[in-house]
Design a protein around this motif. Structure first.
Motif, PDB file in Angstrom:
ATOM      1  N   ASP A 197     -37.757   1.113  -5.298  1.00 29.20           N
ATOM      2  CA  ASP A 197     -36.970   0.195  -4.081  1.00 29.20           C
ATOM      3  C   ASP A 197     -37.883  -0.408  -3.384  1.00 29.20           C
ATOM      4  N   GLU A 198     -39.005   0.591  -2.777  1.00 26.96           N
ATOM      5  CA  GLU A 198     -39.857   0.130  -1.892  1.00 26.96           C
ATOM      6  C   GLU A 198     -41.150   0.774  -2.163  1.00 26.96           C
ATOM      7  N   ALA A 214     -40.891  -3.821  -7.817  1.00 23.03           N
ATOM      8  CA  ALA A 214     -40.270  -3.117  -6.381  1.00 23.03           C
ATOM      9  C   ALA A 214     -39.572  -4.167  -5.894  1.00 23.03           C
ATOM     10  N   VAL A 239     -39.124  -4.378  -2.433  1.00 24.20           N
ATOM     11  CA  VAL A 239     -39.782  -4.523  -1.338  1.00 24.20           C
ATOM     12  C   VAL A 239     -41.168  -3.809  -1.229  1.00 24.20           C
ATOM     13  N   GLN A 240     -42.119  -4.573  -0.844  1.00 27.92           N
ATOM     14  CA  GLN A 240     -43.570  -3.877  -0.638  1.00 27.92           C
ATOM     15  C   GLN A 240     -44.102  -3.947   0.941  1.00 27.92           C
ATOM     16  N   THR A 241     -44.405  -2.815   1.287  1.00 25.71           N
ATOM     17  CA  THR A 241     -44.687  -2.508   2.654  1.00 25.71           C
ATOM     18  C   THR A 241     -46.009  -3.059   2.775  1.00 25.71           C
ATOM     19  N   LYS A 273     -40.640  -8.785   2.093  1.00 27.77           N
ATOM     20  CA  LYS A 273     -39.179  -8.160   2.353  1.00 27.77           C
ATOM     21  C   LYS A 273     -38.311  -8.285   1.369  1.00 27.77           C
ATOM     22  N   LYS A 274     -37.043  -7.565   1.677  1.00 26.31           N
ATOM     23  CA  LYS A 274     -35.980  -7.289   0.634  1.00 26.31           C
ATOM     24  C   LYS A 274     -35.741  -8.855   0.831  1.00 26.31           C
TER      25      LYS A 274
END
Ligand code: BTN
Length: 321
Positions: free
Chosen positions: A88-89, A112, A114-116, A129-130
């Motif tokens: 998910d992230e 994924a 979301v990627q930080t 972002k989402k």
């Protein structure tokens, strides 16, 4: 795994109700156990309707990627997407793909929502972002190192064709962007690991903006999303369609058959026959883009008449003053 299989059966029969009894007998578990698993799928965002004495029916799949849904639309015979890890992230799907690449099979995917720490080209950040779809494909083709750069072009062709089949007309900005209505819809980042003359693997990373998100101000000016341009696609269907086209072009790539891809790259280029600026690590050069050659290199003519076939640098179209 059973939850994936249950979802697959429901998806394949999505116009009908599938009875709990049927599902229970397929997996040799009780109807109560099936009901618990259906609840788990609902918690993951799958909208499943149930009617006593009739069974279960999918109303809608989540519009983000979940582990249970991603492989349903990938044929077993297809190399691309044979294994898919879903987060998910995550920091970056390219980084995760590189971590598992050594033991992964050709075509394995890390995806994924979301990627930080999404990575763009040249060490830049890729806002993830989402509302977007981010995934990396691990490739282990038996090709010479000189042929590796074409993988970015092959990736662009796959995304272009998948979108086109779903009614979205994009252009390809050599070497690694997909453009919709003059703005960036999708970025590609290919990374490779090799010895001096031997390719270990390539990771082809793809980031697509699906929904309108609050981009940073600078990104806002140049980026767009399918939603912002008025498209409402089935995101999972788009994901599968990209994988299908990727698999098709990958087979051609391995056979050194670039013709169809070159046709697409030339006919749908955002930059061909335009005045451009080429940004290299230490300078900006003005040129006119003339062609894409047999290897996928950009053929440019500088202001002094010199011709070069380039395979590096960042290209921007010069605005008319
Ligand atoms: C660029 O526009 O400069 C390339 C962007 C590539 C982004 C994708 S998203 C999936 C994969 N993981 C990353 O960290 N980057 C690529």
């Amino acid at each position: 795994m059973i939850n994936n299989e249950i979802l697959k059966i429901l998806y394949e029969n999505k116009d009908d109700y599938v009875s709990g009894e049927n599902l229970a007998s397929v997996f040799s578990i009780s109807r109560a156990a099936i009901s618990k698993r259906i609840e788990k799928l609902r918690l993951k965002g799958v909208n499943i309707h149930s009617v006593p004495n009739r069974g279960y029916k999918i109303i809608s799949m989540p519009d983000f990627l979940i582990e249970e849904s991603v492989t349903i639309g990938v044929p077993e015979s297809q190399a691309i997407g044979n294994t898919i890890e879903v987060f998910d992230e995550i920091d970056s799907t390219n980084e995760q793909a590189k971590k598992i690449a050594k033991n992964a099979s050709d075509g394995t995917i890390v995806a994924a929502n979301v990627q930080t720490k999404g990575k763009g080209r040249r060490g830049r950040e890729f806002e993830s972002k989402k509302g977007g779809m981010y995934f990396s494909i691990i490739l282990k083709p038996d090709v010479a190192i000189e042929e590796v750069p074409f993988i970015t072009q092959m990736t662009a062709c796959s995304i272009y064709k998948a979108l086109s089949q779903m009614g979205v007309d994009t252009l390809i900005k050599w070497p690694n962007d997909i453009i919709l209505n003059d703005k960036k819809l999708c970025g590609i980042l290919c990374e490779m690991s090799c010895e001096i003359d031997y390719l270990s693997y390539v990771v082809a990373g793809i980031g697509i903006n699906l929904k309108k998100v609050d981009f940073e101000e600078e990104v806002e000016k140049v980026a767009t999303s399918l939603e912002q341009e008025g498209y409402e696609l089935d995101n999972l269907g788009l994901f599968w369609n990209i994988l299908k086209n990727f698999d098709y072009f990958y087979q051609k790539y391995i056979m050194h058959d670039y013709d169809e891809m070159l046709d697409i790259l030339r006919a749908n280029s955002y930059i061909l026959n335009k005045d451009i600026e080429i940004l290299t690590s230490n300078e900006i050069k003005k040129a006119r883009s003339k062609d894409i050659d047999e290897k996928g290199f950009l053929v440019v003519e500088y202001e002094n008449g010199d011709i070069e076939h380039i395979n590096y640098g960042e290209v921007s179209v010069r605005k008319k003053r």
